[in-house]
Design a protein around this motif. Structure first.
Motif, PDB file in Angstrom:
ATOM      1  N   GLY A 236       0.862  -1.203   0.062  1.00 18.52           N
ATOM      2  CA  GLY A 236      -0.002   0.007  -0.068  1.00 18.52           C
ATOM      3  C   GLY A 236       0.904   1.295  -0.002  1.00 18.52           C
ATOM      4  O   GLY A 236       2.153   1.298  -0.299  1.00 18.52           O
ATOM      5  N   LYS A 407       5.408   5.085  -7.925  1.00 18.81           N
ATOM      6  CA  LYS A 407       5.045   3.964  -7.645  1.00 18.81           C
ATOM      7  C   LYS A 407       5.792   2.854  -8.370  1.00 18.81           C
ATOM      8  O   LYS A 407       6.346   3.132  -9.010  1.00 18.81           O
ATOM      9  CB  LYS A 407       3.327   3.935  -8.023  1.00 18.81           C
ATOM     10  N   ASP A 426      -2.257  -0.584  -4.208  1.00 13.88           N
ATOM     11  CA  ASP A 426      -2.016   1.048  -4.197  1.00 13.88           C
ATOM     12  C   ASP A 426      -0.851   1.236  -4.343  1.00 13.88           C
ATOM     13  O   ASP A 426      -0.453   2.484  -4.847  1.00 13.88           O
ATOM     14  CB  ASP A 426      -2.594   1.415  -2.957  1.00 13.88           C
ATOM     15  N   CYS A 427       0.151   0.322  -4.223  1.00 11.98           N
ATOM     16  CA  CYS A 427       1.433   0.800  -4.556  1.00 11.98           C
ATOM     17  C   CYS A 427       2.356   0.648  -6.104  1.00 11.98           C
ATOM     18  O   CYS A 427       3.233   0.917  -6.253  1.00 11.98           O
ATOM     19  CB  CYS A 427       2.530  -0.136  -3.773  1.00 11.98           C
ATOM     20  N   ASP A 433      -7.901   4.036  -6.860  1.00 15.65           N
ATOM     21  CA  ASP A 433      -7.419   3.425  -5.524  1.00 15.65           C
ATOM     22  C   ASP A 433      -8.682   3.202  -4.640  1.00 15.65           C
ATOM     23  O   ASP A 433      -8.982   3.876  -3.658  1.00 15.65           O
ATOM     24  CB  ASP A 433      -6.803   4.646  -4.911  1.00 15.65           C
ATOM     25  N   SER A 438      -7.957  -3.212  -5.714  1.00 15.44           N
ATOM     26  CA  SER A 438      -6.764  -3.827  -4.773  1.00 15.44           C
ATOM     27  C   SER A 438      -7.276  -5.426  -4.832  1.00 15.44           C
ATOM     28  O   SER A 438      -6.088  -6.223  -5.242  1.00 15.44           O
ATOM     29  CB  SER A 438      -6.526  -3.402  -3.563  1.00 15.44           C
TER      30      SER A 438
END
Length: 457
Positions: A236, A407, A426-427, A433, A438
């Motif tokens: 994240g 990212k 999210d990373c 988002d 995810s």
């Protein structure tokens, strides 16, 4: 400077009964009769646009038809096959801009089928019944490390375990769940549902959990790649964007994400200190959540300020309206320029009105105004802590993760620039988002990792 009254930040503004009511389930679940009636409204479209609108591509008409025939458990299995966190997504997904927005009944003379509520009805029924509808495949003999126990990490772990791999989840915090546990408004996920869902996922087996293990502090990417056959990064966004203003560290200026986490973990919400006059800076879901929860904790005046117009806010129109219904005042077209304090505590925040220039760029007008406050919440976005992933592996300059826009850079198979290391959630910049995005990332990355481990990718 205007006359100012000393800050009034304290705990226990409301009674226990008032707090219990304010943080009760904001969307009570459907009962069986209402679920049956609502499911009968679905046209069961063959080429259903609601499926395309769902990031996890749940077969929505099929699960709703199951509910209509009295098979809530079967409906849940259809949901969870595509989205193992379907219960949480039913509670927090912005369905008004996803599946329900695409519903063919969504027009001026009708209203969309309550897909989110029906999804919750089905998944709640399955979880309440107990058991695990999925089984693990024969052991592959492969081991996968998952860094991060949030939606992407747990989704990947569950799917990888189903495919026969042994999975170890490394989580920096004390509990799994990520933003589902620490970052979502408390009135959206009551009765510790985040941990109920975590327990359901882990019941599959084949998943070892190691909490209190942070990348860069307790574990290293180099060691994980050495000890495991594949690594999935799903940590994240741990960093928080700063306002960049002098005095940002004075008392009363708070990180909204950190405060929401404290609120979510508080056994007694009456113990939480809240200001009388609160200002929130931001335009996303975190800004909306902290504004509403401040009001529900007893703040008298809550003002949310966003630098652009309402159509530019990442929080949906539904969320913006919900905030206003809860007594939050929203001001658009203004940005913070100065914090004023007294004896080390914030007492006023100064804003400059903004506008778009001829090229569509945001600029200040030079005209300012101030808002008296005793609390300022920063909710202007999160960022990846690059310190976690910047070091080269084995001391080789060629063994560094490529980055893109702050990212982790990945290809279409969620593979990073380093062999055997994948990333999602999210990373990475894979889409919106949202929790549901995810979950989709984790599921799809697990399939790519499985192909890699079997020599097919």
């Amino acid at each position: 400077m205007r006359e100012y009254t000393a800050p009034d930040i304290r705990a226990g503004r409301l009674t226990a009964a008032e707090l219990a009511a304010n943080f009760d389930d904001v969307k009570p679940p459907l009962d069986p009769k209402r679920a049956l009636v609502e499911s009968s409204r679905c046209f069961y479209c063959y080429d259903a646009p609601c499926i395309d609108a769902c990031p996890t591509s749940i077969d929505i008409p099929s699960f709703i038809r199951s509910i209509a025939t009295g098979d809530a458990i079967g409906a849940a299995e259809t949901i969870l096959e595509a989205n193992i966190m379907g219960g949480m997504c039913a509670r927090v997904c912005p369905v008004e801009i996803l599946c329900e927005d695409a519903c063919v009944r969504n027009h001026s003379e009708d209203k969309p089928v309550q897909i989110g509520a029906l999804q919750r009805y089905a998944t709640d029924a399955l979880i309440a019944a107990g058991g695990q509808p999925f089984a693990r495949a024969a052991s592959s003999g492969k081991k996968v490390a998952v860094v991060g126990g949030g939606p992407a990490g747990l989704s990947a772990a569950h799917r990888l375990s189903r495919l026969g791999h042994e999975v170890t989840v490394f989580e920096a915090r004390e509990k799994l769940g990520g933003l589902n546990e620490y970052g979502i408004a408390a009135y959206k996920t009551v009765h510790d549902f985040a941990q109920t869902e975590v327990a359901f996922i882990l019941a599959l087996g084949g998943i070892t959990v190691r909490t209190g293990q942070a990348l860069g502090r307790d574990i290293t990417l180099e060691a994980l790649r050495r000890d495991y056959d594949a690594v999935f990064l799903a940590m994240g966004l741990g960093g928080v964007n700063a306002l960049g203003l002098e005095g940002e560290n004075m008392a009363g200026v708070e990180d909204a994400v950190a405060y929401i986490a404290r609120l979510r973990q508080a056994k007694d919400k009456a113990s939480l200190q809240v200001g009388r006059k609160v200002v929130v800076i931001g335009g996303g879901n975190t800004a909306i959540d902290i504004a509403i929860q401040s009001k529900r904790l007893g703040a008298e005046d809550v003002t949310l300020v966003y630098r652009r117009g309402p159509e530019n806010m990442s929080a949906t129109h539904h969320e913006q309206e919900f905030a206003q219904v809860n007594g939050v005042r929203i001001k658009h077209w203004a940005r913070p320029v100065k914090l004023h304090g007294h004896k080390g505590a914030v007492r006023e925040i100064e804003f400059e009105y903004t506008q778009l220039d001829g090229q569509g760029r945001l600029t200040g007008t030079g005209e300012t105004f101030g808002i008296l406050c005793d609390t300022v919440f920063k909710a202007i976005g999160q960022k990846l802590n690059l310190a976690l992933v910047k070091d080269p592996l084995n001391g080789k300059a060629s063994e560094v993760l490529d980055m893109a826009g702050g990212k982790i850079a990945i290809n279409e198979d969620f593979a990073t620039s380093l062999k055997g290391i994948f990333a999602g959630g999210d990373c990475v910049a894979s889409g919106t988002d949202l929790t549901v995005q995810s979950v989709a990332d984790g599921r799809d990355a697990a399939m790519a990792i499985d192909a890699y481990l079997r020599g097919e990718g």
